[in-house]
Design a protein around this motif. Structure first.
Motif, mmCIF file in Angstrom:
data_model
loop_
_atom_site.group_PDB
_atom_site.id
_atom_site.type_symbol
_atom_site.label_atom_id
_atom_site.label_comp_id
_atom_site.label_asym_id
_atom_site.label_seq_id
_atom_site.Cartn_x
_atom_site.Cartn_y
_atom_site.Cartn_z
ATOM 1 N N LEU A 66 67.439 30.097 116.975
ATOM 2 C CA LEU A 66 66.819 29.950 118.296
ATOM 3 C C LEU A 66 67.429 30.879 119.343
ATOM 4 O O LEU A 66 66.686 31.458 120.159
ATOM 5 C CB LEU A 66 66.915 28.487 118.753
ATOM 6 N N PRO A 67 68.762 31.068 119.411
ATOM 7 C CA PRO A 67 69.293 32.034 120.388
ATOM 8 C C PRO A 67 68.777 33.447 120.163
ATOM 9 O O PRO A 67 68.491 34.166 121.129
ATOM 10 C CB PRO A 67 70.808 31.948 120.180
ATOM 11 N N HIS A 68 68.644 33.856 118.913
ATOM 12 C CA HIS A 68 68.120 35.198 118.631
ATOM 13 C C HIS A 68 66.672 35.308 119.080
ATOM 14 O O HIS A 68 66.265 36.334 119.661
ATOM 15 C CB HIS A 68 68.229 35.491 117.138
ATOM 16 N N ALA A 69 65.890 34.251 118.818
ATOM 17 C CA ALA A 69 64.495 34.262 119.248
ATOM 18 C C ALA A 69 64.386 34.293 120.769
ATOM 19 O O ALA A 69 63.487 34.953 121.324
ATOM 20 C CB ALA A 69 63.768 33.036 118.683
ATOM 21 N N PHE A 70 65.276 33.608 121.460
ATOM 22 C CA PHE A 70 65.242 33.607 122.925
ATOM 23 C C PHE A 70 65.529 35.005 123.473
ATOM 24 O O PHE A 70 64.870 35.465 124.421
ATOM 25 C CB PHE A 70 66.255 32.605 123.464
ATOM 26 N N VAL A 71 66.522 35.699 122.899
ATOM 27 C CA VAL A 71 66.826 37.054 123.350
ATOM 28 C C VAL A 71 65.645 37.978 123.080
ATOM 29 O O VAL A 71 65.286 38.820 123.925
ATOM 30 C CB VAL A 71 68.101 37.569 122.660
ATOM 31 N N ALA A 72 65.017 37.831 121.920
ATOM 32 C CA ALA A 72 63.839 38.653 121.622
ATOM 33 C C ALA A 72 62.705 38.359 122.605
ATOM 34 O O ALA A 72 62.005 39.275 123.055
ATOM 35 C CB ALA A 72 63.381 38.398 120.188
ATOM 36 N N PHE A 73 62.512 37.115 122.965
ATOM 37 C CA PHE A 73 61.488 36.759 123.943
ATOM 38 C C PHE A 73 61.795 37.383 125.309
ATOM 39 O O PHE A 73 60.894 37.887 126.001
ATOM 40 C CB PHE A 73 61.399 35.237 124.066
ATOM 41 N N CYS A 74 63.075 37.374 125.706
ATOM 42 C CA CYS A 74 63.451 38.010 126.964
ATOM 43 C C CYS A 74 63.188 39.507 126.930
ATOM 44 O O CYS A 74 62.781 40.110 127.943
ATOM 45 C CB CYS A 74 64.927 37.746 127.258
ATOM 46 N N ALA A 75 63.404 40.145 125.772
ATOM 47 C CA ALA A 75 63.108 41.575 125.650
ATOM 48 C C ALA A 75 61.619 41.834 125.839
ATOM 49 O O ALA A 75 61.219 42.817 126.494
ATOM 50 C CB ALA A 75 63.581 42.083 124.289
ATOM 51 N N VAL A 76 60.782 40.968 125.289
ATOM 52 C CA VAL A 76 59.325 41.120 125.472
ATOM 53 C C VAL A 76 58.961 40.945 126.945
ATOM 54 O O VAL A 76 58.123 41.686 127.489
ATOM 55 C CB VAL A 76 58.578 40.104 124.591
ATOM 56 N N ILE A 104 67.808 47.575 125.343
ATOM 57 C CA ILE A 104 69.158 47.182 125.765
ATOM 58 C C ILE A 104 69.329 45.672 125.661
ATOM 59 O O ILE A 104 70.393 45.173 125.273
ATOM 60 C CB ILE A 104 69.421 47.683 127.199
ATOM 61 N N VAL A 105 68.279 44.917 125.995
ATOM 62 C CA VAL A 105 68.357 43.461 125.837
ATOM 63 C C VAL A 105 68.567 43.098 124.375
ATOM 64 O O VAL A 105 69.389 42.231 124.040
ATOM 65 C CB VAL A 105 67.089 42.800 126.394
ATOM 66 N N LEU A 106 67.850 43.744 123.469
ATOM 67 C CA LEU A 106 68.033 43.474 122.041
ATOM 68 C C LEU A 106 69.409 43.902 121.548
ATOM 69 O O LEU A 106 69.932 43.334 120.582
ATOM 70 C CB LEU A 106 66.944 44.192 121.234
ATOM 71 N N PRO A 112 77.308 43.386 122.392
ATOM 72 C CA PRO A 112 77.062 42.873 123.746
ATOM 73 C C PRO A 112 77.711 43.688 124.856
ATOM 74 O O PRO A 112 77.066 43.977 125.870
ATOM 75 C CB PRO A 112 77.634 41.446 123.684
ATOM 76 N N VAL A 113 78.973 44.079 124.699
ATOM 77 C CA VAL A 113 79.643 44.830 125.764
ATOM 78 C C VAL A 113 79.020 46.212 125.922
ATOM 79 O O VAL A 113 78.847 46.718 127.047
ATOM 80 C CB VAL A 113 81.157 44.933 125.469
ATOM 81 N N LEU A 114 78.651 46.838 124.819
ATOM 82 C CA LEU A 114 77.967 48.127 124.890
ATOM 83 C C LEU A 114 76.638 47.985 125.626
ATOM 84 O O LEU A 114 76.242 48.881 126.390
ATOM 85 C CB LEU A 114 77.750 48.679 123.482
ATOM 86 N N ALA A 115 75.920 46.887 125.430
ATOM 87 C CA ALA A 115 74.660 46.664 126.136
ATOM 88 C C ALA A 115 74.890 46.585 127.641
ATOM 89 O O ALA A 115 74.061 47.076 128.429
ATOM 90 C CB ALA A 115 74.008 45.383 125.628
ATOM 91 N N VAL A 148 69.455 39.544 132.166
ATOM 92 C CA VAL A 148 69.498 38.976 130.816
ATOM 93 C C VAL A 148 70.768 39.412 130.097
ATOM 94 O O VAL A 148 71.438 38.608 129.423
ATOM 95 C CB VAL A 148 68.241 39.384 130.026
ATOM 96 N N VAL A 149 71.131 40.690 130.229
ATOM 97 C CA VAL A 149 72.344 41.190 129.581
ATOM 98 C C VAL A 149 73.579 40.457 130.109
ATOM 99 O O VAL A 149 74.454 40.039 129.335
ATOM 100 C CB VAL A 149 72.473 42.710 129.794
#
Length: 440
Positions: A66-76, A104-106, A112-115, A148-149
Motif C-alpha cells: 500500500l505505501p508503494h501504491a500511494f507513492v505511485a498515485f501521488c506521482a500520477v 522524482i516522486v517515484l 529517498p535522499v537523492l530524490a 510529496v518528496v
C-alpha cells in the motif's frame, strides 16, 4: 607529545557556540550528504498489526504494498497537475516539465535522499523552461512533487532529517527569490509555510509510532523480566521447601543412628562404630545442606513448625476453598500409596494453585480434581467450567501457571494448561515415580 597538547588546548579553547554549530553541521552532513545516493528500497508495510490484520491472508500479502501504491498515485497526481498547467502545447518541453517531477516522486521508493536533492535541483530549470508562467521557482508540478518528496523522505527517516530538509528548502527558496526572482513573483513563502505543516504532521506521526514501538518493546522486556523473576521466586520457594523436607529426614536419620545402640543390649563395638559413622555423616550432610541451600532463605523466612502438606491433606484444602464458594469434586483412581515427600508436596501445591486460579479467574464455576495413582507415577487433572454469577474475574498474568510448570519440570514430568471447549480451563500434569522411590 607537543602536537597532541596543542590540539587538545585548541579544542578546549573553542566556545560552546562554535561546538554547537559544528555539531549541527555534522548532523546535516550525516543526514543529507552521507550516502545520499545509497539504494534504500521502501520496505513493505507491517500487515500483522492495525486494520490490515483483519484482511484475509491472501489479500494481506498484497496489502503490504500500500505505501508503494500511494507513492505511485501521488506521482500520477503530480503528472496531472503539471499537464493541467501546460499553456504552450504538448512538446518536448511539456514532457520534461511534467514527467520529471513525477519521476522524482517515484525515485523516493528507492533513493529517498537523492530524490530530495533532485527536486531542489530541477525546480528552477523547470520554472525557467515554462517561462515563469507556472510559478517561480516552484511550478505547480514541482510544488506538489516537492511536498510529496518531503513527506515520503521524512516518513522513511528520522525527525531530525525532516528539520534539516525544511531548513534547506527554506534557505534555497529564499535565495532563489532574492537572487533570481525579482519582479517575477515567487512561491517561496507558500512553500516554506506548507512544507512546514506537512513535515510537522509527518514528524508527529513518526514520533508517535516510535513511542508506541518503544512502549511495546518495553512491555515485552518487562513481561519477560517478570516471567524470569516469577520462575526464580518459584525455584526459591521449591528450594526452601525441599530444604525443610530433606533437613527433616536427615535429622531423623541422625537421631535414630544415635539412639540405635541403646536399644540393643551389649552391642558389639563394630555396630556402635557403624551407627556412629552414620550419625556423623548425617550431621555433616545436614550441615552442608544448610550451608548451601540456606542461602535461598530470606532474612525473615522461618521454617514451618508443622510438616509440609501432602496429598493426604487435599481434603482440608478442598474444604477451605468450598468455604470460599468454590464447588469442588475430588476423584482418586488407582492404588493409593505413599510417594516421596517432594512429589507429594509439589502435587499438593499444584492443586492448591490451580484451585486458587479458579477462584480468581472463574468465580462461581465448578471444579474437578482428579488424582490418579498409576504404575509409572502420579497424574493430576484440575478442570473447571466457565465463570458464573455476578462476581467479575480478577486479572492475572499467568504467574501461577509458570510456578506449576516449574515444579513439574523439576520432577521430570509433563504439564499442559489450556482452555476447554466449554469456556473453562484445564490443568493436567504427570509426575513420574519409580518403584524404588515409591517404596522408600
Amino acid at each position: 607529545m607537543v602536537r597532541v597538547t596543542q590540539t587538545q588546548s585548541s579544542e578546549t579553547s573553542r566556545s560552546p557556540e562554535f561546538r554547537l554549530v559544528q555539531a549541527a553541521l555534522g548532523g546535516l552532513r550525516q543526514e543529507l550528504f552521507d550516502d545520499a545516493f545509497a539504494y534504500r528500497s521502501m520496505p513493505r508495510m507491517d500487515v500483522d498489526s492495525g486494520p490490515t490484520r483483519f484482511l484475509p491472508r491472501r489479500i494481506r500479502v498484497y496489502a503490504g504494498l500500500l505505501p508503494h501504491a500511494f507513492v505511485a498515485f501521488c506521482a500520477v497526481v503530480v503528472f496531472a497537475v503539471g499537464y493541467d498547467r501546460i499553456y504552450y502545447g504538448f512538446g518536448v518541453t511539456a514532457i520534461v516539465t511534467t514527467c520529471v517531477p513525477a519521476a522524482i516522486v517515484l525515485l523516493t521508493l528507492v533513493r529517498p535522499v537523492l530524490a530530495f536533492w533532485a527536486s531542489l535541483a530541477t525546480a528552477p530549470f523547470i520554472g525557467y523552461a515554462t517561462g515563469f508562467g507556472g510559478g517561480w521557482p516552484w511550478t505547480a508540478a514541482c510544488f506538489a512533487a516537492h511536498l510529496v518528496v518531503l513527506a515520503v523522505v521524512a516518513a522513511r527517516t528520522r525527525p531530525r532529517t525532516a528539520a534539516w530538509m525544511w531548513a534547506v528548502t527554506s534557505g534555497y527558496s529564499l535565495f532563489l527569490e532574492m537572487a533570481l526572482g525579482v519582479g517575477r513573483g515567487s512561491d517561496s513563502f507558500p512553500m516554506v509555510f506548507v512544507s512546514a505543516m506537512v513535515l510537522l504532521a509527518v514528524t508527529v506521526v513518526q514520533v508517535r509510532r516510535q513511542a508506541d514501538r518503544e512502549v511495546t518493546a518495553q512491555q515485552t522486556v518487562t513481561a519477560q523480566e517478570i516471567s524470569k523473576r516469577t520462575v526464580l521466586e518459584e525455584r526459591t520457594t521449591i528450594a526452601r521447601e525441599l530444604h525443610d523436607v530433606v533437613a527433616h529426614h536427615m535429622s531423623v536419620v541422625a537421631i535414630q543412628a544415635e539412639a540405635a545402640p541403646y536399644r540393643v543390649e551389649n552391642p558389639p563395638p563394630e555396630l556402635e562404630q557403624a551407627f556412629l559413622t552414620i550419625r556423623e555423616n548425617a550431621v555433616a550432610a545436614l550441615t552442608e545442606l544448610r550451608r548451601i541451600l540456606g542461602v535461598v532463605r530470606a532474612e525473615d523466612y522461618e521454617a514451618p513448625d508443622a510438616p509440609q502438606p501432602t496429598l493426604g491433606d487435599l481434603d482440608g484444602l478442598i474444604r477451605n476453598v468450598a468455604e470460599a464458594g468454590l464447588d469442588v469434586e475430588k476423584t482418586v483412581t488407582g492404588a493409593v500409596r505413599e510417594l516421596p515427600q517432594g512429589v507429594e508436596l509439589s502435587a499438593y501445591r499444584i492443586v492448591q494453585e490451580a484451585l486458587s486460579n479458579v477462584l480468581r479467574h472463574a468465580p462461581g464455576a465448578a471444579a474437578k480434581v482428579e488424582v490418579s495413582y498409576v504404575l509409572g507415577g502420579l497424574g493430576l487433572r484440575i478442570a473447571n467450567g466457565p465463570a458464573r454469577g455476578l462476581v467479575k474475574p480478577s486479572p492475572g498474568a499467568g504467574h501461577g501457571i509458570t510456578g506449576m510448570r516449574e515444579r513439574v519440570t523439576m520432577l521430570g514430568g509433563e504439564m499442559t494448561a489450556e482452555a476447554t471447549d466449554d469456556g473453562g480451563y484445564e490443568v493436567a500434569a504427570f509426575v513420574p515415580v519409580s518403584r524404588e522411590e515409591a517404596t522408600q
